[in-house]
Enzyme design. Structure first.
Site, PDB file in Angstrom:
ATOM      1  N   LYS A   1      -1.631   1.215   8.020  1.00 56.57           N
ATOM      2  CA  LYS A   1      -1.424   2.566   7.462  1.00 56.57           C
ATOM      3  C   LYS A   1      -2.679   2.989   6.707  1.00 56.57           C
ATOM      4  CE  LYS A   1       0.038   5.702   4.300  1.00 56.57           C
ATOM      5  NZ  LYS A   1      -0.738   6.231   3.174  1.00 56.57           N
TER       6      LYS A   1
ATOM      7  N   ASP B   1      -5.337  15.331  18.463  1.00 55.27           N
ATOM      8  CA  ASP B   1      -3.890  15.119  18.404  1.00 55.27           C
ATOM      9  C   ASP B   1      -3.599  13.789  17.698  1.00 55.27           C
ATOM     10  OD1 ASP B   1      -1.251  14.507  18.967  1.00 55.27           O
ATOM     11  OD2 ASP B   1      -1.332  15.230  21.030  1.00 55.27           O
TER      12      ASP B   1
HETATM   13  C1  MEV Z   1      -2.161   3.723   0.760  1.00 52.06           C
HETATM   14  O1  MEV Z   1      -2.136   4.986   1.358  1.00 52.06           O
HETATM   15  C2  MEV Z   1      -2.788   2.712   1.688  1.00 52.06           C
HETATM   16  C3  MEV Z   1      -2.787   1.268   1.209  1.00 52.06           C
HETATM   17  O2  MEV Z   1      -1.465   0.864   0.876  1.00 52.06           O
HETATM   18  C4  MEV Z   1      -3.348   0.436   2.333  1.00 52.06           C
HETATM   19  C5  MEV Z   1      -3.263  -1.058   2.116  1.00 52.06           C
HETATM   20  O3  MEV Z   1      -2.358  -1.517   1.404  1.00 52.06           O
HETATM   21  O4  MEV Z   1      -4.100  -1.748   2.708  1.00 52.06           O
HETATM   22  C6  MEV Z   1      -3.599   1.126  -0.039  1.00 52.06           C
END
Ligand code: MEV
Length: 438
Positions: free
Chosen positions: A280, A296
């Site tokens: 993420k 996209d």
């Molecule tokens: C937050 O948007 C993204 C993180 O949680 C990614 C990660 O934990 O590596 C900081």
């Protein structure tokens, strides 16, 4: 209240807004004012945005920021990012600056093939279908000539087509599995048009194929569509330096930092709960550039997550190692992007973003996007394995709260001073503002 409506799409924009306001708000005129507040006063520009989708009622703003100092293959880029999460651009910029003094990012496009499939049902012997396919393959491809002509001039087009037997997974199910090169365009429309033509020709040709029985002649096309899974459209992004070079203010012991960093990546390689959050963080960077450049992001997201789970377990997209005193951090991801067609020539801010990037080719954009994802991942892991993530997050969050409370310059000064040595939380900021205002 029954809020069902018929003929909504036929209403004018004003009427749509009025309907929404009356149906869902106790103060309809306030709702109308909020929606109209975001209309652009330039009527033509507003019309352009209205026509991107159906039933447009207003514009939804997201901030566009710049992360400068990205050195990629020896060239500096300022990367436009569109994202709502407060700490993302700052983290990308920090990471870019850090690596710009350590050799920069290296990026390579490994391949650029895209895939599309005609899914169909054939009720007959596979061998018979195969010999039919071998005979008519060239005719099928030739039937797309008028669609592929321009793409071929640019060096792209249909690269290959094969018949795939899927009958062990589903009765009578086969595919035309087609490989494309769409050059600088994302190519979704091009691929889908080719596939629909291939499907049509396949059906028609089968009807007149004498060796087929009446049942075999009746090929049923279920659907013709590109795949957003692009395992042969891969870009690699990498950073590397000696472990000692990693030293900086917040990394006093570079060996310890490098070891912890590698452990953190390893955890994301083996543990799906962590892998999802880890990836993420990578997508924070990727999506932001994909959005800014009018691509996209849903297609990119779907393809990348499929890649992360390609061996049956969802894993980290990035990898890290220390070998002979050298720290290396890298990632190989599928990315189907375009720098011509689609929104790229329509949305004024997309055009501007591409200009800031020096009007890149699709391959160059693949490199920039992958690097931004890797930079974001580096920034997150650096914070997580040293100070913890909340320090940076809450600093940005503090600013959002101050804006929300419309803090004055004096209040901001006093609050910044207070939080130099106190932990930021939403409640503590609000309490301090209220105390200052007493
Ligand atoms: C937050 O948007 C993204 C993180 O949680 C990614 C990660 O934990 O590596 C900081």
């Amino acid at each position: 209240m029954n809020n069902a409506v018929t003929g909504f799409s036929k209403l004018s924009k004003e009427e749509k807004i009025q309907w929404i306001a009356n149906a869902y708000f106790s103060n309809p005129s306030e709702a109308v004012a909020t929606l109209k507040q975001y209309w652009n006063t330039d009527v033509k520009l507003q019309q352009l945005h209205d026509e991107f989708i159906e039933n447009t009622i207003t514009n939804f703003y997201l901030p566009m920021g710049i992360a400068p100092n990205f050195m990629i293959n020896g060239k500096y880029y300022s990367v436009p990012m569109v994202i709502e999460e407060s700490s993302v651009v700052a983290a990308a910029a920090k990471s870019a600056k850090f690596w710009s003094t350590r050799g920069g990012f290296k990026a390579t496009v490994l391949n650029t093939e895209k895939i599309g499939q005609v899914h169909f049902i054939f009720k007959g012997a596979t061998a018979k279908l195969q010999s039919f396919f071998d005979k008519v393959k060239n005719d099928l491809i030739a039937s797309t000539d008028s669609i592929t002509k321009n793409m071929q001039k640019r060096g792209g087009g249909i690269l290959a087509m094969e018949l795939r037997d899927k009958t062990t997974e589903m009765e009578h199910y086969y595919q035309l599995h087609v490989t494309f090169d769409t050059k600088d365009s994302m190519g979704a429309n091009f691929i889908n048009s080719c596939l629909e033509q291939l499907a049509k020709t396949l059906k028609e040709t089968a009807l007149h194929y004498e060796a087929f029985s009446e049942t075999e002649k009746d090929i049923s096309v279920v659907m013709s569509i590109l795949s957003n899974y692009v395992p042969n459209c891969i870009v690699r992004a990498e950073v590397s330096c000696s472990v000692e070079e990693l030293a900086e203010k917040k990394i006093e012991n570079p060996q310890l930092f490098a070891e912890k960093f590698v452990q953190a990546v390893r955890i994301a390689e083996i543990e799906p709960y962590r892998a999802v959050t880890h990836n993420k963080g990578i997508m924070n960077g990727i999506d932001a550039v994909v959005l800014a450049t009018g691509n996209d992001f849903r297609a990119v997201e779907a393809g990348i997550h499929a890649h992360a789970a390609r061996d049956g377990q969802y894993r980290s997209l990035s990898h890290a190692k220390i070998e002979n005193g050298i720290f290396t951090f890298w990632m190989e991801i599928p990315l189907a992007l375009g720098t011509v067609g689609g929104l790229t020539s329509l949305h004024p801010l997309v055009k501007l973003a591409l200009e800031v990037l020096g009007k890149p080719s699709a391959q160059e954009l693949m490199q920039i996007v992958a690097v931004t994802g890797l930079a974001q991942n580096f920034a997150a892991l650096r914070s997580l394995t040293t100070t913890g993530i909340q320090e940076g997050h809450m600093k940005m969050h503090l600013n959002n709260i101050l804006n929300q409370y419309q803090a004055t310059a004096d209040e901001r000064k006093a609050i910044a001073k207070h939080f130099e040595n106190h932990t930021v939380s939403h409640a503590s900021v609000v309490e301090l503002i209220e105390n200052l205002r007493k």
